[in-house]
Enzyme design. Sequence first.
Site, mmCIF file in Angstrom:
data_model
loop_
_atom_site.group_PDB
_atom_site.id
_atom_site.type_symbol
_atom_site.label_atom_id
_atom_site.label_comp_id
_atom_site.label_asym_id
_atom_site.label_seq_id
_atom_site.Cartn_x
_atom_site.Cartn_y
_atom_site.Cartn_z
ATOM 1 N N LYS A 106 0.813 -1.215 0.000
ATOM 2 C CA LYS A 106 0.000 0.000 0.000
ATOM 3 C C LYS A 106 0.854 1.275 0.000
ATOM 4 O O LYS A 106 0.480 2.259 -0.644
ATOM 5 C CB LYS A 106 -0.955 0.014 1.199
ATOM 6 C CG LYS A 106 -0.302 0.146 2.553
ATOM 7 C CD LYS A 106 -1.346 0.174 3.656
ATOM 8 C CE LYS A 106 -0.690 0.277 5.017
ATOM 9 N NZ LYS A 106 0.050 1.521 5.208
ATOM 10 N N THR A 107 1.983 1.258 0.714
ATOM 11 C CA THR A 107 2.830 2.461 0.744
ATOM 12 C C THR A 107 3.395 2.749 -0.642
ATOM 13 O O THR A 107 3.490 3.903 -1.069
ATOM 14 C CB THR A 107 3.973 2.295 1.763
ATOM 15 O OG1 THR A 107 3.418 1.943 3.032
ATOM 16 C CG2 THR A 107 4.762 3.587 1.901
ATOM 17 N N GLN B 227 -7.618 -5.347 9.510
ATOM 18 C CA GLN B 227 -6.556 -5.015 10.455
ATOM 19 C C GLN B 227 -6.961 -3.850 11.369
ATOM 20 O O GLN B 227 -6.104 -3.168 11.923
ATOM 21 C CB GLN B 227 -5.265 -4.662 9.704
ATOM 22 C CG GLN B 227 -4.688 -5.833 8.917
ATOM 23 C CD GLN B 227 -3.324 -5.520 8.326
ATOM 24 O OE1 GLN B 227 -2.319 -5.469 9.027
ATOM 25 N NE2 GLN B 227 -3.300 -5.310 7.020
#
Length: 746
Positions: free
Chosen positions: A32-33, A250
């Site tokens: 995702k980063t 999460q």
Amino acid sequence: MSIYDELNEMQRDAVFHTEGPLLILAGAGSGKTRVLTYRAACLIEEKGVNPYHIMAITFTNKAAGEMRERIDRMVGFGSESIWVSTFHSTCARILRRYIDRIGYDTNFTIYDGDDQKSVMKEICKRLKIDTKIYKEKSYLNAISSAKDELISPEEFARRAAGDYAEEKRAEVYREYQKELQKNNALDFDDLLVKTVELFRQEAEVLRNYQERFRYIMVDEYQDTNTAQFELIRILADKYRNLCVVGDDDQSIYKFRGANIRNILSFEEVYPDAKVVRLEQNYRSTQNILTAANSVIAHNTERKKKRLWTDRGDGEKISFEQLNTGHEEGDFVARDIQRKVREGKARYGDCAILYRTNAQSRLFEERFLIENIPYKIIGGINFYSRREIKDLLAYLKTIDNGRDDLSVRRIINVPKRGIGITTVNRVQEYALEQGMSFYDALCEADTIASVGKAAAKIRPFVNFIQTMRSKAGYLGISQLIRDIIEETGYVEELEAEKTEEAKERIENIDEFINKAVDYEESSDDPTLNGFLEEVALVADIDNLQEGTDYVALMTLHSAKGLEFPNVYLAGMEDGVFPSYMTIVSEDPMDIEEERRLCYVGITRAMSDLTITCARQRMSRGDVQYNKVSRFVKEIPAELFHGKNIEPPKAKPEAARQSFRQKGSKVNPIFSTRNAYLSSHKSQSFPSVNTKASSLEYKSGDRVRHMKFGEGTVMQIVEGGRDFEVTVDFDKVGTKKMFAAFAKLKKV
């Protein structure tokens, strides 16, 4: 070749969708980063967006720093104009310019936790609130929760009508905010609340920032609270180019105010939102991912996605059910040593994850014996924790009043109104007379400079003397219990009603377990011997130079990390998920625990080992736990051919097994090298329950305040008390002392 060719299909889809609302559901280890970084580059290089109009926001300074570094490296010239910041830093910058519009000066002070406590202490004094009953921390916690939900003091008061306790909180909240405004100060929650208030009241200011932030990206969106959600919604309201990245699977910070509904209802707030699912995992093998998928699929409140990888199936999952918690620690230590010896792993490749901080003790002590280097991540070593040091100071004072450091540590813990001036005067007298600080306390009535404060010292001295007399006939674990009860130490923590206080109580319970272990493993248990053993464990320097050490941490601390070898420990119903979660009437509590398990499983890259114990000490009593329901949710074919639920031992047989096999792992230290001693039960004079006082017998139905209803299976007369075995309907079989169980016949 384009830089975007490095992305997979779904990552490219997320990067190139730049207009309108976008929800990126980024599974664990899905990059995702990288997507956020490439998206910033795409906006500038492909779409011609001025970097000045881009905002990237996250939760921690560390995450913001990493994002800034990646964007600078990829974008290059002009990247400094992109606003990369945390929520709180963003709000502080905005308020420094415009907070004068809502009644504050722009040179406001930001109060930290200690400042808040000082303000609250003064307010409680002003309102004549007994802080022995109503703790300052409990009020601060309630106020913080209200601010997370954007509930003002006025709204809080309206909701509290008719409830005395809530009305008192509302009064405290109102006075607290008045005091902060009078001091031109904000706490951290106010940074968000006041920014939202500013935007709602000042249309011109809001328009300025909406023009500035035309493209907004938010990381870890599943962890946002209501105030953060509203802040982002308002800012993005004009151009609606809002990209949020997160993983509802999460979302594990409900206790910090995180609202999972923010990510689950994103499409309701933005019906035209595009949703991209990042399901390809670059971290773990497929067997590990399949296990994680199988567990999380049992949650109902989630966005469906299924992690996959092209790394291959990998090793199957190892499962070990040991007899006791000690044997669990022994197994993990030996398994790590084997992997290191065979060249399959370094110490630094291994991590042990557990539900609560208190679980670290057994691993720490075992690693010391085996000379395994380790480090507690996100916390401190067991014997260095404040509550443990406090109780040790009490025991040292009872055993040896000449330890001035210990006496000074606990003379006002819990608070007895003995100020630092009084302590210093007693210390001066002790130095003049050449005596210990404690002996000087005993003579406080004769110290002229102490004056009326001697009346506050006298009860403390009497208490220590009483405990010394008890130490002659009580077991060490019972002595600790008496100290806790007489001082109200745990009672004060319970009154705080905070997550930190809950963890500290769990650590205290584990300290009692340590005392019971010592009593059962020593031929001649003494207070002095116990303190000597603990000192040798606590003082050994277990951290070697370099970074090659085993990481020990809670599952909450593990989020965002990854390790080649992961040990998920204490996987039992009652431990993980916890008893309180199992008996909770809110089904969402068990779903959050399951998400935490999902996080733990997905930390493993190549090797996952799950361990549990058939029986485990809890507050000095043996409890019998079933294998965690989360383990049973993993398909059997993913394990190394293990039987997940071996036949449960009968209570008396299991108890005997505990005393025999515990000898493998209970250290009696003489030097750095430890030797192991066989268990021997130690009886002490009965100080608690008499048979005639029990209102129930074997076969009766009883109710426990925490575990609910169950059937009494066995009552055995012990040296200190009657040991009662109960098969509870919800949490299984537990063994406990009658005096502490306080069972009521149904």
